[in-house]
Design a protein around this motif. Structure first.
Motif, PDB file in Angstrom:
ATOM      1  N   PRO A 416       0.804  -1.224   0.000  1.00  0.00           N
ATOM      2  CA  PRO A 416       0.000   0.000   0.000  1.00  0.00           C
ATOM      3  C   PRO A 416       0.840   1.279   0.000  1.00  0.00           C
ATOM      4  O   PRO A 416       0.288   2.368  -0.178  1.00  0.00           O
ATOM      5  CB  PRO A 416      -0.786  -0.106   1.313  1.00  0.00           C
ATOM      6  CG  PRO A 416       0.060  -0.958   2.186  1.00  0.00           C
ATOM      7  CD  PRO A 416       0.720  -1.941   1.277  1.00  0.00           C
ATOM      8  N   ASN A 513      -0.155   1.514   7.940  1.00  0.00           N
ATOM      9  CA  ASN A 513      -0.365   0.159   7.402  1.00  0.00           C
ATOM     10  C   ASN A 513      -0.752  -0.835   8.493  1.00  0.00           C
ATOM     11  O   ASN A 513      -0.997  -1.989   8.233  1.00  0.00           O
ATOM     12  CB  ASN A 513       0.848  -0.316   6.590  1.00  0.00           C
ATOM     13  CG  ASN A 513       2.080  -0.536   7.437  1.00  0.00           C
ATOM     14  OD1 ASN A 513       1.978  -0.940   8.590  1.00  0.00           O
ATOM     15  ND2 ASN A 513       3.244  -0.278   6.892  1.00  0.00           N
ATOM     16  N   SER A 540      -8.530  -4.551   3.472  1.00  0.00           N
ATOM     17  CA  SER A 540      -7.785  -3.728   4.417  1.00  0.00           C
ATOM     18  C   SER A 540      -8.610  -3.532   5.677  1.00  0.00           C
ATOM     19  O   SER A 540      -9.795  -3.253   5.617  1.00  0.00           O
ATOM     20  CB  SER A 540      -7.479  -2.369   3.789  1.00  0.00           C
ATOM     21  OG  SER A 540      -6.913  -1.522   4.753  1.00  0.00           O
ATOM     22  N   ASN A 564      -7.243   6.897   1.342  1.00  0.00           N
ATOM     23  CA  ASN A 564      -6.985   5.507   0.942  1.00  0.00           C
ATOM     24  C   ASN A 564      -5.809   5.510  -0.046  1.00  0.00           C
ATOM     25  O   ASN A 564      -5.898   6.090  -1.121  1.00  0.00           O
ATOM     26  CB  ASN A 564      -8.258   4.945   0.290  1.00  0.00           C
ATOM     27  CG  ASN A 564      -8.064   3.540  -0.251  1.00  0.00           C
ATOM     28  OD1 ASN A 564      -6.936   3.041  -0.349  1.00  0.00           O
ATOM     29  ND2 ASN A 564      -9.160   2.897  -0.608  1.00  0.00           N
ATOM     30  N   GLY A 593      -3.690   2.107   4.371  1.00  0.00           N
ATOM     31  CA  GLY A 593      -3.722   0.904   3.544  1.00  0.00           C
ATOM     32  C   GLY A 593      -2.977  -0.184   4.296  1.00  0.00           C
ATOM     33  O   GLY A 593      -1.823   0.004   4.670  1.00  0.00           O
ATOM     34  N   GLU A 594      -3.646  -1.289   4.544  1.00  0.00           N
ATOM     35  CA  GLU A 594      -3.028  -2.315   5.383  1.00  0.00           C
ATOM     36  C   GLU A 594      -1.853  -2.995   4.679  1.00  0.00           C
ATOM     37  O   GLU A 594      -1.904  -3.242   3.464  1.00  0.00           O
ATOM     38  CB  GLU A 594      -4.079  -3.366   5.755  1.00  0.00           C
ATOM     39  CG  GLU A 594      -3.570  -4.339   6.807  1.00  0.00           C
ATOM     40  CD  GLU A 594      -4.622  -5.356   7.214  1.00  0.00           C
ATOM     41  OE1 GLU A 594      -5.680  -5.413   6.573  1.00  0.00           O
ATOM     42  OE2 GLU A 594      -4.369  -6.105   8.169  1.00  0.00           O
ATOM     43  N   GLN A 596       0.288  -5.287   2.860  1.00  0.00           N
ATOM     44  CA  GLN A 596      -0.189  -6.345   1.951  1.00  0.00           C
ATOM     45  C   GLN A 596       0.281  -7.730   2.411  1.00  0.00           C
ATOM     46  O   GLN A 596      -0.428  -8.726   2.242  1.00  0.00           O
ATOM     47  CB  GLN A 596       0.321  -6.054   0.543  1.00  0.00           C
ATOM     48  CG  GLN A 596      -0.252  -6.929  -0.536  1.00  0.00           C
ATOM     49  CD  GLN A 596      -1.730  -6.681  -0.800  1.00  0.00           C
ATOM     50  OE1 GLN A 596      -2.541  -7.601  -0.684  1.00  0.00           O
ATOM     51  NE2 GLN A 596      -2.092  -5.458  -1.145  1.00  0.00           N
ATOM     52  N   ARG A 599      -2.177  -8.775   4.907  1.00  0.00           N
ATOM     53  CA  ARG A 599      -3.464  -9.092   4.258  1.00  0.00           C
ATOM     54  C   ARG A 599      -3.403 -10.435   3.569  1.00  0.00           C
ATOM     55  O   ARG A 599      -4.322 -11.250   3.659  1.00  0.00           O
ATOM     56  CB  ARG A 599      -3.807  -8.017   3.217  1.00  0.00           C
ATOM     57  CG  ARG A 599      -4.418  -6.786   3.810  1.00  0.00           C
ATOM     58  CD  ARG A 599      -4.583  -5.705   2.764  1.00  0.00           C
ATOM     59  NE  ARG A 599      -5.645  -5.975   1.817  1.00  0.00           N
ATOM     60  CZ  ARG A 599      -5.996  -5.126   0.860  1.00  0.00           C
ATOM     61  NH1 ARG A 599      -5.374  -3.969   0.747  1.00  0.00           N
ATOM     62  NH2 ARG A 599      -6.971  -5.406   0.032  1.00  0.00           N
TER      63      ARG A 599
END
Ligand code: SF4
Ligand code: SF4
Length: 708
Positions: A416, A513, A540, A564, A593-594, A596, A599
């Motif tokens: 992100p 994040n 996210s 975002n 944005g988390e 990745q 995620r």
């Protein structure tokens, strides 16, 4: 943190006589429990993160033993925790990455070293020095010297490492001094085994609580004048001799006998590389037997003068192998030899290089130089042949490959943080390039191509503070980029509070994040709550927490926007506004944005389960239409995603390679966003890959195939 350490936690429970198998850093973790540690803390960082990660996940077992575990918000908090051992017979251990972490902890360490300890204290340092290092290249040894704290550097062998943990506590108690143990990257990850002992429940613990402070108030336990004057004398007059006695009596340093009349004094941590180098020179066997005598220093500070003099006494010359600069050990050995009238010639940095890691290759060269001078009868031609073969292999590889391109580290696929730098790059094309101060964390990858952003890097959480001097002298507002890890570690106070106090101007981008991602996605105070993570699966989850925004607003930040990350157009708009608004004061963009990596760790098992149960799954993937791609690669220069790359142009009439998206794209959407925000060629397409299609999917596909 989604990574599970189930196997590692099991190995912590091993009992007397059982065999522990694993990595060096986990051997340390087990040895802490065998030593009856009462409390453990630290701040994550390579290569020691696992110690704390495993202990945090093993909380249930730690509770059983009565061991308190604290994931500290900085190394300073971790060092201050050791204050528990000043007044109480409680053993404590903390860990962090050095040198940076030791710098942050320096204040508390000085006070701790001055006051001295009653319970043993052990500071496990990830010595991030050398070719694999990712921080400023300095040595923890300097801290040991200036504070008179002892420094262990165990031979990378699990039994030795575990043994030195136990001795570390005892040495600390015998000399009332904190002990540090440095572990290089290789020592942390060396694999091996050792015979375990049973874990000891600590005498003072969460299960056996203290009644209160000591009955007698002892002012001398405070590192405060006038007590500090006495403490300073105690360090060299009482604690140092006590430490040397313990080191000698328990033979913490190891002598490996050999037939030659020259000797090697080596930092314990370098021992394995030394043996490999000696073997290549034909002077050692596979089991560590060496023709050249070796004194392996598992304790590199303090040295024991009698030990050094005894080792050097019957040698014509000794070579000190000490990584990094300056040559602290060599200088001390020189003083010991001179004072003791030991005639052995002394070599060290004159045979080896001053700065940087001592690789096997450099050791072979240095040993050859030393032996040629003081043991010319020794045939070192095997080493010379190995060096020449190595050079030959390298030259041949360079000839065949034409020189390998530089491959700097970069953001994960779909990270992100990448879109934020794409937006910053787009805006800079219009308003000009600002001064960008970077911080420690994943976002520092933006200092590499294709973004090449970041003019300074002054430490973790220091980006905004480091823009304070530049701002008033710049025509354009300076930009500071900081991760949420850095924000909580230091950035909030050193940067934001200082900026507000001084009514500074400038732009701060906080990458929200959700985790301290660069060190393994450890939790922060602003990590998304568990419910949000389980609900969001692959989505996210960071929007569920507003701690950063609330803190900034509470502190008095007036211009505050949350955006975002993946909406590049919106990010560019907000960033442009922050850079150009006439409004004075700090402007903060919280880029949401988390991580990745986190995620995907959550998403992968969900997808695997759905697939195995025959459920419909949908995966988004981006691609490039090779007929439309013009081959100018402006998309690549704006993204840097490793899955967006080039391939040969299939059109025989066009020579420029076309852009292509390879397997691995996680469909983060940046390609589409960039194409839109930067008005790139319309070659990108978004595809939905459906697995286990349902009736509707199949029907749609049939209709589409009829129309094709
Ligand atoms: S670990 Fe997370 S934040 Fe760091 S580069 Fe990877 S996706 Fe980005
Ligand atoms: S959409 Fe583009 S940037 Fe995102 S993962 Fe796929 S190739 Fe990389």
């Amino acid at each position: 943190m989604e990574r599970q350490f189930t196997k590692e936690i099991e190995s912590l429970r091993l009992g007397e006589g059982e065999t522990f198998h694993g990595e060096g850093i986990l051997a340390v973790t087990k040895a802490l429990l065998q030593s009856g540690v009462s409390y453990v803390g630290g701040y994550q960082g390579a290569p020691v993160s696992h110690l704390l990660d495993v202990m945090v996940q093993a909380r249930e077992y730690m509770d059983e033993l009565g061991v308190h575990v604290e994931a500290c918000t900085s190394e300073a908090s971790a060092a201050a925790m050791l204050g528990a051992s000043i007044n109480y017979p409680a053993r404590g251990a903390v860990t962090w990455k050095s040198i940076v972490g030791t710098n942050v902890a320096a204040d508390a360490l000085s006070y701790l070293a001055s006051a001295g300890v009653m319970g043993g204290t052990l500071i496990v340092l990830g010595e991030d020095y050398g070719e694999g290092g990712v921080v400023a290249q300095e040595r923890s040894h300097a801290f040991a010297l200036k504070s008179l704290m002892w420094l262990l550097d165990p031979r990378p062998n699990l039994a030795t490492i575990a043994g030195m943990v136990e001795h570390g506590f005892a040495l600390s108690e015998a000399s009332s001094t904190p002990v540090m143990m440095e572990l290089r990257i290789r020592a942390c990850h060396v694999k091996g085994s050792f015979v375990a002992k049973k874990n000891l429940a600590p005498p003072v613990s969460t299960r056996h609580r203290l009644d209160g402070p000591p009955a007698e108030f002892v002012y001398d336990r405070l590192a405060h004048p006038p007590a500090t004057f006495r403490q300073e004398k105690l360090k060299s007059e009482v604690r140092l001799p006590a430490a040397r006695r313990y080191i000698t009596e328990h033979r913490l340093n190891e002598v490996f006998a050999g037939s030659e009349k020259v000797g090697l004094v080596v930092q314990g941590g370098l021992y394995n590389s030394l043996i490999r180098a000696l073997k290549l020179l034909g002077l050692a066997d596979d089991f560590g037997g060496s023709r050249v005598p070796i004194l392996s220093l598992n304790v590199v500070y303090p040295l024991v003068p009698e030990e050094i003099a005894a080792f050097a006494g019957d040698k014509a010359a000794i070579l000190v192998l000490e990584e990094g600069q300056p040559e602290f050990i060599e200088q001390e050995v020189a003083a010991i030899l001179r004072r003791g009238d030991v005639p052995a010639r002394l070599h060290g940095k004159d045979c080896m290089h001053m700065a940087g890691e001592y690789s096997v290759e450099s050791l072979v060269r240095g040993l050859s130089r030393f032996l040629a001078r003081h043991a010319p009868h020794v045939d070192t031609s095997g080493g010379a042949r190995w060096l020449s073969d190595l050079k030959g292999t390298r030259d041949e590889a360079a000839r065949l490959l034409g020189g390998l391109p530089v491959r700097p580290p970069g953001f994960c696929v779909g990270c992100p943080e990448r879109p934020v730098f794409s937006a910053m790059k787009l805006v800079a094309q219009d308003i000009g390039r600002p001064h960008v101060s970077m911080d420690v964390g994943c976002h520092a990858f933006a200092s590499f191509e294709p973004f090449s952003q970041g003019n300074t890097l002054l430490g973790y959480g220091m980006s905004l503070a480091s823009a304070a001097g530049v701002g008033p002298m710049s025509a354009r507002r300076p930009v500071a980029v900081m991760g949420d890890g850095g924000f909580w570690h230091n950035g909030l106070l050193s940067g934001v509070a200082s900026n507000l106090l001084n009514k500074g101007d400038g732009v701060l981008v906080v990458m929200k994040n959700g985790y301290a991602s660069a060190t393994g996605t450890q939790e922060l105070i602003s990590s998304p709550p568990d419910e949000a993570r389980s609900e969001a699966a692959g989505q996210s989850a960071v929007h569920a927490d507003r701690t950063i925004e609330d803190t900034l607003a509470g502190l008095g930040v007036k211009w505050l926007r949350t955006v975002n990350n993946y909406e590049v157009g919106e990010m560019a708009k907000v960033y442009r506004e922050a850079m150009t608004t006439p409004e004075k004061g700090l402007k903060v963009i919280v880029a949401e944005g988390e991580c990745q990596l986190e995620r995907q760790r959550r998403l992968r098992p969900v997808v695997a389960r759905n697939l195995s149960e025959g459920r419909r799954t949908l995966r988004v993937k981006y691609g490039v239409d090779e007929d439309t791609c013009t081959g100018d690669h402006s998309c690549i220069r704006l993204s840097g995603c490793p899955t967006l790359t080039v391939k040969d142009n299939p059109d025989p009439l066009r020579r420029d390679p076309v852009a292509t998206v390879i397997e691995g794209c996680v469909g983060c959407g940046l390609c589409g966003e960039n194409a839109h925000a930067a008005v790139l060629c319309p070659s990108f397409y978004r595809a939905e890959v459906v697995q286990n299609p349902n009736f509707l999917d199949r029907s749609l596909e049939r209709i589409r195939s009829l129309l094709r």
